[in-house]
Design an enzyme around this catalytic site. Sequence first.
Site: not given
Length: 334
Positions: A53, A55-56, A58, A126, A170, A175
Amino acid sequence: MPLINERQTATVKPDNARSQSKQRGHVTGSRSAPNKPESKAWTLDDFEIGKALGKGKFGHVYLAREKQSGYIIALKVLYKTELAHSNIERQLRREVEIQGNLRHPNILRLYGYFHDETRVFLILEFAAKGELYKQLQKYGKFPERIAAKYILQLANALAYLHRKHVIHRDIKPENLMLGLRGELKIGDFGWSVHTAGNSTRRQTLCGTLDYLAPEMVEAKEHSDKIDIWSLGVLMYEFLCGNPPFEDMAGYRATYLRIARVDLKIPKHVSPEAADLIRELLKYNPDDRLSLDQVQQHPWIIKHVGDPPPPQPKSASLPTATTTDIPVGSKPVSN
Ligand SMILES: Nc1ncnc2c1ncn2[C@@H]1O[C@H](COP(=O)(O)OP(=O)(O)OP(=O)(O)O)[C@@H](O)[C@H]1O
């Protein structure tokens, strides 16, 4: 190799007995969330892994299906070496403890977690419609009707968090995720904090200044009122396409604009919306509108209708244990 193809993501296998549980009627649909008896631990064998889905920083996030219930989830895979290298293990632990205990239709569920020798796996709800900021990029700004719907959902979710003594700290478009029906979901609790009854904390944050309240940029004590400021910043950005104190001259210029509340609202914003933005973006935290007042504001009523009934005060967030992380399992196939 992905085990689920893209076409299959929309179709979920019939419910089994677990699906009849208390989750029925949850805003994401009638299907039950994955659920394990306390004594049993999740392992990778419980899931079929599908397409990536995203990539972040980490690790990667995969679409996955819990085999027994057929429930579709997002599986976030984080590499322990990278977590250790960036020294964010404690932050992740806190994120998991906080998010794992939250139950609200506008907060992304964290159903559970497990780990193996090299990776930590987070079992997440999801968010079928992806990231809100991509919608904002696509449309530039939102019509007031859409923005009002999002602001009401956010105010409702923040009120729930604050009742549980959680400050998000945040809130920004990156987010926020969107569920299957386009409902907003707060999806990242990396900076959140459980105040455990203390009303104020002192903390230095890094990253973009744009959403930070004056008391944060001035490194003063802060309370849950910082989330109300961020709600005002978001509302402005939804309606205007950029955050109100953004300054191309850089960090220092943005800092000064926030500290002075140098707010200029464009003419195309309706008077009711401008009023709400101004009532949220007050220098003094105690002067900001309460989240209940936000939900009753004429701009919200005009576009979304009557607010939901007031919710009872609830107990503070129970502290989850992190000692029961089960040991897994096979590598993710991709
Ligand atoms: N629950 C989810 N449902 C659907 N897509 C998701 C979900 N979680 C993450 N994604 C997708 O995977 C991508 C990577 O997510 P991840 O949270 O790892 O990275 P991020 O949002 O960039 O955060 P970070 O800065 O913490 O790495 C996101 O950009 C999003 O497109």
